[in-house]
Write an enzyme that holds these catalytic residues in place. Sequence first.
Site, PDB file in Angstrom:
ATOM      1  N   GLY A  45       1.373  -3.971  -9.720  1.00 19.24           N
ATOM      2  CA  GLY A  45      -0.045  -4.253  -9.513  1.00 19.24           C
ATOM      3  C   GLY A  45      -0.854  -4.649 -10.732  1.00 19.24           C
ATOM      4  O   GLY A  45      -1.832  -5.383 -10.620  1.00 19.24           O
TER       5      GLY A  45
ATOM      6  N   GLU B  15      -3.360   0.496 -15.530  1.00 23.67           N
ATOM      7  CA  GLU B  15      -3.143   0.553 -14.082  1.00 23.67           C
ATOM      8  C   GLU B  15      -4.075  -0.412 -13.358  1.00 23.67           C
ATOM      9  O   GLU B  15      -5.154  -0.720 -13.845  1.00 23.67           O
ATOM     10  CB  GLU B  15      -3.414   1.978 -13.581  1.00 23.67           C
ATOM     11  CG  GLU B  15      -2.170   2.736 -13.167  1.00 23.67           C
ATOM     12  CD  GLU B  15      -1.505   2.218 -11.890  1.00 23.67           C
ATOM     13  OE1 GLU B  15      -1.613   1.028 -11.549  1.00 23.67           O
ATOM     14  OE2 GLU B  15      -0.850   3.043 -11.234  1.00 23.67           O
ATOM     15  N   ASP B  16      -3.650  -0.838 -12.182  1.00 17.89           N
ATOM     16  CA  ASP B  16      -4.517  -1.703 -11.382  1.00 17.89           C
ATOM     17  C   ASP B  16      -5.613  -0.904 -10.697  1.00 17.89           C
ATOM     18  O   ASP B  16      -6.778  -1.269 -10.726  1.00 17.89           O
ATOM     19  CB  ASP B  16      -3.703  -2.497 -10.340  1.00 17.89           C
ATOM     20  CG  ASP B  16      -2.818  -1.617  -9.461  1.00 17.89           C
ATOM     21  OD1 ASP B  16      -2.698  -0.400  -9.722  1.00 17.89           O
ATOM     22  OD2 ASP B  16      -2.231  -2.153  -8.504  1.00 17.89           O
TER      23      ASP B  16
ATOM     24  N   ASP C  62      -6.592   5.484  -6.883  1.00 20.88           N
ATOM     25  CA  ASP C  62      -7.093   5.745  -5.536  1.00 20.88           C
ATOM     26  C   ASP C  62      -7.172   7.275  -5.370  1.00 20.88           C
ATOM     27  O   ASP C  62      -8.160   7.871  -5.763  1.00 20.88           O
ATOM     28  CB  ASP C  62      -6.115   5.068  -4.562  1.00 20.88           C
ATOM     29  CG  ASP C  62      -6.623   4.996  -3.139  1.00 20.88           C
ATOM     30  OD1 ASP C  62      -7.764   4.602  -2.938  1.00 20.88           O
ATOM     31  OD2 ASP C  62      -5.856   5.330  -2.214  1.00 20.88           O
TER      32      ASP C  62
ATOM     33  N   LYS D 208     -11.535   4.102  -7.111  1.00 19.08           N
ATOM     34  CA  LYS D 208     -12.258   4.446  -5.881  1.00 19.08           C
ATOM     35  C   LYS D 208     -12.690   5.899  -6.039  1.00 19.08           C
ATOM     36  O   LYS D 208     -11.931   6.811  -5.678  1.00 19.08           O
ATOM     37  CB  LYS D 208     -11.342   4.289  -4.659  1.00 19.08           C
ATOM     38  CG  LYS D 208     -10.976   2.846  -4.320  1.00 19.08           C
ATOM     39  CD  LYS D 208     -10.051   2.786  -3.104  1.00 19.08           C
ATOM     40  CE  LYS D 208      -9.690   1.362  -2.733  1.00 19.08           C
ATOM     41  NZ  LYS D 208      -8.633   1.293  -1.697  1.00 19.08           N
TER      42      LYS D 208
ATOM     43  N   PHE E 239     -10.054  -1.245   1.560  1.00 16.59           N
ATOM     44  CA  PHE E 239      -8.795  -1.800   1.055  1.00 16.59           C
ATOM     45  C   PHE E 239      -9.032  -3.196   0.469  1.00 16.59           C
ATOM     46  O   PHE E 239      -9.713  -4.024   1.048  1.00 16.59           O
ATOM     47  CB  PHE E 239      -7.770  -1.891   2.191  1.00 16.59           C
ATOM     48  CG  PHE E 239      -6.398  -2.213   1.691  1.00 16.59           C
ATOM     49  CD1 PHE E 239      -5.608  -1.232   1.104  1.00 16.59           C
ATOM     50  CD2 PHE E 239      -5.906  -3.509   1.778  1.00 16.59           C
ATOM     51  CE1 PHE E 239      -4.346  -1.536   0.616  1.00 16.59           C
ATOM     52  CE2 PHE E 239      -4.633  -3.810   1.285  1.00 16.59           C
ATOM     53  CZ  PHE E 239      -3.857  -2.829   0.715  1.00 16.59           C
TER      54      PHE E 239
ATOM     55  N   ASP F 289      -1.922  -6.009  -3.813  1.00 20.58           N
ATOM     56  CA  ASP F 289      -1.258  -6.625  -2.662  1.00 20.58           C
ATOM     57  C   ASP F 289      -1.558  -5.939  -1.346  1.00 20.58           C
ATOM     58  O   ASP F 289      -1.939  -4.775  -1.295  1.00 20.58           O
ATOM     59  CB  ASP F 289       0.254  -6.580  -2.864  1.00 20.58           C
ATOM     60  CG  ASP F 289       0.799  -5.155  -2.724  1.00 20.58           C
ATOM     61  OD1 ASP F 289       0.348  -4.267  -3.471  1.00 20.58           O
ATOM     62  OD2 ASP F 289       1.645  -4.918  -1.838  1.00 20.58           O
TER      63      ASP F 289
ATOM     64  N   ARG G 248      -1.205 -10.943  -4.319  1.00 15.54           N
ATOM     65  CA  ARG G 248      -1.328 -10.587  -5.738  1.00 15.54           C
ATOM     66  C   ARG G 248      -1.782 -11.759  -6.601  1.00 15.54           C
ATOM     67  O   ARG G 248      -2.271 -11.584  -7.714  1.00 15.54           O
ATOM     68  CB  ARG G 248       0.025 -10.115  -6.290  1.00 15.54           C
ATOM     69  CG  ARG G 248       0.564  -8.843  -5.669  1.00 15.54           C
ATOM     70  CD  ARG G 248       1.748  -8.347  -6.498  1.00 15.54           C
ATOM     71  NE  ARG G 248       2.552  -7.344  -5.817  1.00 15.54           N
ATOM     72  CZ  ARG G 248       2.286  -6.040  -5.812  1.00 15.54           C
ATOM     73  NH1 ARG G 248       1.223  -5.583  -6.430  1.00 15.54           N
ATOM     74  NH2 ARG G 248       3.080  -5.198  -5.186  1.00 15.54           N
TER      75      ARG G 248
HETATM   76  P1  IMP Z   1      -2.926   6.621  -5.695  1.00 18.18           P
HETATM   77  O1  IMP Z   1      -1.667   7.324  -6.061  1.00 18.18           O
HETATM   78  O2  IMP Z   1      -3.475   7.073  -4.374  1.00 18.18           O
HETATM   79  O3  IMP Z   1      -3.985   6.689  -6.777  1.00 18.18           O
HETATM   80  O4  IMP Z   1      -2.540   5.130  -5.386  1.00 18.18           O
HETATM   81  C1  IMP Z   1      -2.463   4.180  -6.343  1.00 18.18           C
HETATM   82  C2  IMP Z   1      -1.681   2.993  -5.825  1.00 18.18           C
HETATM   83  O5  IMP Z   1      -1.967   2.700  -4.446  1.00 18.18           O
HETATM   84  C3  IMP Z   1      -2.093   1.776  -6.605  1.00 18.18           C
HETATM   85  O6  IMP Z   1      -1.328   1.644  -7.771  1.00 18.18           O
HETATM   86  C4  IMP Z   1      -1.889   0.664  -5.594  1.00 18.18           C
HETATM   87  O7  IMP Z   1      -0.562   0.217  -5.672  1.00 18.18           O
HETATM   88  C5  IMP Z   1      -2.129   1.308  -4.255  1.00 18.18           C
HETATM   89  N1  IMP Z   1      -3.497   1.032  -3.737  1.00 18.18           N
HETATM   90  C6  IMP Z   1      -4.518   1.900  -3.603  1.00 18.18           C
HETATM   91  N2  IMP Z   1      -5.605   1.324  -3.070  1.00 18.18           N
HETATM   92  C7  IMP Z   1      -5.278   0.030  -2.877  1.00 18.18           C
HETATM   93  C8  IMP Z   1      -5.995  -1.113  -2.340  1.00 18.18           C
HETATM   94  O8  IMP Z   1      -7.186  -1.057  -1.951  1.00 18.18           O
HETATM   95  N3  IMP Z   1      -5.315  -2.287  -2.296  1.00 18.18           N
HETATM   96  C9  IMP Z   1      -4.018  -2.395  -2.719  1.00 18.18           C
HETATM   97  N4  IMP Z   1      -3.317  -1.376  -3.218  1.00 18.18           N
HETATM   98  C10 IMP Z   1      -3.932  -0.164  -3.296  1.00 18.18           C
HETATM   99 MG    MG Z   2      -0.432   0.392  -9.287  1.00 11.96          MG
END
Ligand code: IMP
Ligand code: MG
Length: 178
Positions: A48, A102-103, A106, A134, A155, A162, A168
Amino acid sequence: MDTIQIKDKLFTISIGREEIQKEVKRVADEINRDLEGQNPLFLSVLNGSFMFTADLMKYITIPCEVSFVKLASYQGVSSTGTIKEVIGINEDLTNRTVVIVEDIVDTGLTMQRLLETLGTRNPKEIRIATLLLKPDKLKVELDIKYIAMKIPNDFIVGYGLDYDGFGRNYPDIYTVVP
Ligand code: IMP
Ligand code: MG
């Protein structure tokens, strides 16, 4: 292109490329100021963050190294279900200032897992730089030093992010149309 279709979902543009670049440059300026003389190692989390990393690094002017890691998910036997293993760390992190790139953060669980793993390698310090956060979805306490943009819970795709592997490649960020 104001709207794009990816598989079953429609997305509409929400953050344009100019705004993204402006915020990425701001983050780079902060890092240039904060980490001068520290020779940081940037660890970009694939897939990402490939676009964010590429743009961010063009604005970094202090001596530094860049490397890439990946998180391999597999179904474990633990109660939490999915276990993520960090693969591709080839550098010695001992006494290094590491910046995780990081991208999106969440729930923060992915980042927490990364911090746990990298923390066992005796770095001097680990800082987090994320393109997106977020805030309302964050489940764990994280000290995120650099945040380019905060967004609502919807989302999104584009600029490295992606939907089921697609989307992407867009230079702008798009939000799903409910
Ligand atoms: P976390 O572990 O819940 O913080 O999730 C992080 C990962 O979930 C990111 O690195 C993304 O790959 C994916 N992700 C979370 N939200 C989105 C979104 O809105 N669009 C695309 N990928 C997301
Ligand atoms: Mg990521």
